[in-house]
Design a protein around this motif. Sequence first.
Motif, mmCIF file in Angstrom:
data_model
loop_
_atom_site.group_PDB
_atom_site.id
_atom_site.type_symbol
_atom_site.label_atom_id
_atom_site.label_comp_id
_atom_site.label_asym_id
_atom_site.label_seq_id
_atom_site.Cartn_x
_atom_site.Cartn_y
_atom_site.Cartn_z
ATOM 1 N N ILE B 181 0.843 -1.205 0.000
ATOM 2 C CA ILE B 181 0.000 0.000 0.000
ATOM 3 C C ILE B 181 0.879 1.257 0.000
ATOM 4 O O ILE B 181 0.641 2.198 -0.769
ATOM 5 N N SER B 182 1.915 1.265 0.829
ATOM 6 C CA SER B 182 2.724 2.489 0.895
ATOM 7 C C SER B 182 3.565 2.652 -0.372
ATOM 8 O O SER B 182 3.769 3.780 -0.832
ATOM 9 N N THR B 185 1.205 3.970 -3.050
ATOM 10 C CA THR B 185 0.861 5.358 -2.713
ATOM 11 C C THR B 185 1.980 6.313 -3.130
ATOM 12 O O THR B 185 1.722 7.420 -3.609
ATOM 13 N N SER B 186 3.220 5.843 -2.973
ATOM 14 C CA SER B 186 4.371 6.722 -3.240
ATOM 15 C C SER B 186 4.700 6.833 -4.727
ATOM 16 O O SER B 186 5.434 7.741 -5.128
ATOM 17 N N SER B 189 0.997 8.505 -10.690
ATOM 18 C CA SER B 189 -0.413 8.155 -10.891
ATOM 19 C C SER B 189 -0.631 7.088 -11.962
ATOM 20 O O SER B 189 -1.745 6.599 -12.121
ATOM 21 N N CYS B 193 -3.711 0.060 -7.863
ATOM 22 C CA CYS B 193 -3.679 -1.145 -7.045
ATOM 23 C C CYS B 193 -5.097 -1.662 -6.841
ATOM 24 O O CYS B 193 -5.977 -0.901 -6.420
ATOM 25 N N ALA B 231 -6.417 2.281 3.067
ATOM 26 C CA ALA B 231 -6.293 2.688 1.663
ATOM 27 C C ALA B 231 -7.679 2.943 1.074
ATOM 28 O O ALA B 231 -7.892 3.913 0.338
ATOM 29 N N SER B 234 -9.292 6.071 2.718
ATOM 30 C CA SER B 234 -8.663 7.339 2.317
ATOM 31 C C SER B 234 -9.323 7.930 1.076
ATOM 32 O O SER B 234 -9.235 9.126 0.832
ATOM 33 N N ASN B 236 -8.230 7.487 -1.768
ATOM 34 C CA ASN B 236 -7.170 7.637 -2.776
ATOM 35 C C ASN B 236 -7.577 6.915 -4.065
ATOM 36 O O ASN B 236 -7.859 5.715 -4.040
ATOM 37 N N LYS B 238 -6.084 5.715 -6.452
ATOM 38 C CA LYS B 238 -5.242 4.596 -6.902
ATOM 39 C C LYS B 238 -5.819 3.238 -6.504
ATOM 40 O O LYS B 238 -5.404 2.211 -7.037
ATOM 41 N N PHE B 239 -6.712 3.201 -5.519
ATOM 42 C CA PHE B 239 -7.162 1.924 -4.961
ATOM 43 C C PHE B 239 -8.608 1.635 -5.351
ATOM 44 O O PHE B 239 -9.483 2.482 -5.180
ATOM 45 N N ASN B 301 -13.096 4.747 -8.927
ATOM 46 C CA ASN B 301 -11.638 4.790 -9.091
ATOM 47 C C ASN B 301 -11.122 3.881 -10.200
ATOM 48 O O ASN B 301 -10.281 4.283 -11.011
#
Lengths: 354, 354
Positions: B181-182, B185-186, B189, B193, B231, B234, B236, B238-239, B301
């Motif tokens: 996950i981290s 995230t880092s 774009s 995941c 995740a 959040s 975000n 990406k997920f 997403n």
Amino acid sequence: MSDEIILPAPADFHVHVRQGKMCELVTAQVAKGGVRTAYVMPNLVPPLTSTQAVLAYKAELERIDPSVEWLMTLYLHPDVTPDEIRRAAKAGIRGVKSYPRGVTTNSNSGIEDYGVYYPVFKAMEEEGMVLNLHGEVPSDAEKNISILNAEVHFLAHLEKLAKDFPKLSIVLEHATTSSAISTVTSLPSNVACSITAHHLHLTIDEVAPQPHHYCKPLAKEPKDRKALQEAVSSGNPKFFLGSDSAPHPLSSKSPGIMAEDGHVSACAAGVYTSPILIPLVATLLESFGALDKLESFVSGNGRRFYGIPPKDGQQLRLRRTKGDDGLVKGTFKGDGVEVMPFWAGKKLGWEIVE
Amino acid sequence: MSDEIILPAPADFHVHVRQGKMCELVTAQVAKGGVRTAYVMPNLVPPLTSTQAVLAYKAELERIDPSVEWLMTLYLHPDVTPDEIRRAAKAGIRGVKSYPRGVTTNSNSGIEDYGVYYPVFKAMEEEGMVLNLHGEVPSDAEKNISILNAEVHFLAHLEKLAKDFPKLSIVLEHATTSSAISTVTSLPSNVACSITAHHLHLTIDEVAPQPHHYCKPLAKEPKDRKALQEAVSSGNPKFFLGSDSAPHPLSSKSPGIMAEDGHVSACAAGVYTSPILIPLVATLLESFGALDKLESFVSGNGRRFYGIPPKDGQQLRLRRTKGDDGLVKGTFKGDGVEVMPFWAGKKLGWEIVE
């Protein structure tokens, strides 16, 4: 390398022989696995918390197989008082097994806090009884404690008990992690450690897809298995065989379906090695180059720690298997019970000479 | 909190619908689980390594259920050349799935080295195709790589691919660790995941004793589950949901015994969630306080990342279950096949309004 090995009376310092029809089946298999002395776990239903109950169980085991020396244990529980410890010691009971609550088969009566048992441990120290520790703390998601790190989290308890009772003989049972091996190694000689046969072979990769390999504590990473193998290879007298042979009915190892609501039951924890134990240990030790430590691991170190010398006439002869000999074929069946042994479908490199 | 939720066309960006009689059974369940768009994995026997084979498979799925939008993938393999990528893109195939060799069901044709596929990735980048990564390296005892850390060891490959192909859309599939996950995230774009429903609920404690919970990658520690939940919480982008719903016949989930030599077969890897998917995801997200992210996780997403907008008339209505509604009852049966779903015997908090 010779094709024959003669061992002074092998001992298994951690075995489950259960109750009822399962007990009839598996108790008779202990000697067939090459074991002359068996240290018997007390996690029956109900747990064995009195001298009287332990002695009745011992009589039952002696009835089924009088050829084996059955060493008995109490289940650490509020019923086990210092007085009960003195009665047990007089009756020849050798140890007390501690189960943290809920971590394995029949551990619902297990302990939550060692502090309240300090008077019991003091009495055990005075009577020369052994404290056998199932070394896992209960899982706790909030603290990120799972069956992967439950043993590592337990080691602080082991260190504290060893410090607070320097004359109490303590065994960390069925170690599965490199951390456990190094902690036991660093502690004084009153602290020893049993190692199973299956944990010398399995890692998590072979456990996750195979209920017959599922046991508590879980087999872990390759580096952990390596640490266990190295503990045996080192010949360090702190490490000895305790099989944790733990039979379950075949049905308890399948992901069963309860009819009413479609609930899928979990599989029971335990690996059954008793009927093939000493040939299996020989096979495994040879696989990682430690066959020369077989005698100390199965006949020497544990007996010395417990003060149980081998008797005359209890030698075990092993020879190398040839051709298809040594193949472990399917299940063991008793009256209404059927158990899958470890190593089924695989060949053992050694067999017992009858 | 309302008792009804309306979702724009939910999508499952990772699903296995198999072959033959299993395909007939499970393909029809995809829509029943509330999914309007399904991104289909290519690990058949033999694997789908040509545009022609993928299109034939797609026709089969459309025959069984024309109501679902089936998005198709190729299996990364030496047969998948840059020319094949261009043919596939023209034919509407959306992605290429990479399986490291031997890590999961039908991955024996999987890749061992990404370097040789760089021309293929270049062509994919140009054609706008997505690279879907099964993010585990093969176990290797010498290097202490096991199914516990196989994903963490894979992350360096993910980082290198993301760096070398900054315009290639890459999905790390079915993340199971806080490290994954981290890392995702880092990264920029172009890297996203997928997260399964079952990994939002399970930890190793529920997997080890239960073959129906065994899948690759394995569910891990509580802290890892927490990272997956966070995740999703959040929001975000990406997920997103990729169920990795992976049916196996009931017999493949039992520890079978081969008659000849007593060999005990391992259980197949996969958790089957398709028939209950969107109600299950709603139930799970509510359990950790993220129901307000349900729409972005299942409908928003993933569609944005893949460029697959929802269509009119594809909304899904969910309502809270009452009384005994929502109980997942036992197995799904087809012609000679039977599959155990996740959550069997348990109650879902949400159901689809037909």
